[in-house]
Design an enzyme around this catalytic site. Structure first.
Site, short mmCIF file in Angstrom:
data_model
loop_
_atom_site.label_atom_id
_atom_site.label_comp_id
_atom_site.label_asym_id
_atom_site.label_seq_id
_atom_site.Cartn_x
_atom_site.Cartn_y
_atom_site.Cartn_z
N ASP A 133 -9.85 -6.63 -3.46
CA ASP A 133 -9.23 -5.31 -3.58
C ASP A 133 -9.14 -4.95 -5.07
OD1 ASP A 133 -8.02 -2.99 -2.69
OD2 ASP A 133 -6.01 -3.84 -2.72
N SER A 189 0.79 -1.22 0.00
CA SER A 189 0.00 0.00 0.00
C SER A 189 0.84 1.29 0.00
CB SER A 189 -0.94 -0.05 1.22
OG SER A 189 -1.90 0.96 1.17
N HIS A 230 -7.58 -5.28 1.09
CA HIS A 230 -6.38 -4.50 0.73
C HIS A 230 -5.12 -5.01 1.44
CE1 HIS A 230 -4.27 -1.14 -0.97
NE2 HIS A 230 -4.02 -0.61 0.21
#
Length: 254
Positions: free
Chosen positions: A204, A154, A229
């Site tokens: 995701d 991320s 995620h």
């Protein structure tokens, strides 16, 4: 690390990286089965015994907190270092306390380093300049002369993706998990030769992950079923198995 010593280290790493790349290019990274090998049961049985120490290192004037686990005694040391970044909502603690990646991978014979990025966990915020330069100096300080397998979920993609272009010699492998900022690198990754394991959760968005397939030495998308995620949190067993198989391939050609 002073600038002269840093240049010598980077020069040596660059030569090693070029030689390493000639060998790695022979592997069909796109079509490997990254779930082929199970983690040995004797490793799983001793994960809880892993010893993790904590310290800090000054980089760009900031005391960066990190955790480190040396290879355990169950498996011979592999010579590889796994370097764990984190997402915006997480810290180095995630890899130890929410999911035992630090313990599992060190028990498998790897050196494991997990850091708190600036403004997260036990690392204060501060001016660091270009993020790729900060990360390059951090890797150089914690793993001098030794390229690392870099895990980047991320938010940390804003550190790792530019590093792929500026200092690929610092990486023996790259494991992006839905990294942020990937869209900014569309069309710019075709010359990267760092072995890359692309991991994404089934639930995701996959846009940023698909862009990473521009890397010729990347895997196909490794989709963790029913995961979001932070896909590694939803299925730690599958996550560790993917890492285990990927690092085994890197080790076999290192």
């Amino acid at each position: 690390m002073n600038s002269q010593r840093q240049r010598r280290v980077y020069s040596a790493l660059t030569i090693s990286f070029l030689l390493f790349g000639l060998v790695l290019s022979a592997i069909d990274w796109r079509n490997q089965d990254y779930l082929a090998q199970d983690i040995p049961q004797n490793v799983l049985d001793t994960v809880e015994g892993a010893i993790i120490s904590e310290s800090s290192v000054k980089v760009k004037g900031i005391d960066v907190f990190y955790r480190v686990a040396e290879p355990g005694k169950v498996v011979d040391p592999t010579g590889l270092t796994l370097f764990l970044l984190h997402g915006a909502a997480f810290t180095s603690s995630t890899w130890q306390n929410q999911i035992d990646t630090t313990q599992t991978m060190s028990t498998l014979g790897h050196r494991v380093i997990a850091v708190d990025l600036p403004g997260s966990g036990n690392t204060a915020s501060g001016s660091i300049g270009k993020r790729e330069e900060f990360l390059a100096e951090l890797i150089g300080a914690l793993s001098p002369g030794q390229p690392v397998v870099l895990v980047s979920p991320s938010y940390s993609g804003s550190f790792s993706l530019p590093l792929l272009l500026s200092n690929p010699e610092l990486l023996s492998g790259y494991v992006p998990v839905a990294p942020g900022s990937a869209f900014s690198y569309k069309g710019r990754l075709s010359n990267v030769r760092v072995p890359t394991l692309i991991v994404v959760g089934e639930n995701d968005g996959r846009g940023s992950s698909v862009i990473l397939k521009e890397i010729p030495t990347s895997s196909d998308l490794q989709i963790i079923p029913n995961a979001g995620h932070p896909a590694y949190l939803d299925d730690p067993e599958r996550w560790h198995k993917l890492l285990h198989n990927f690092m085994g391939l890197v080790q076999s050609k290192y």
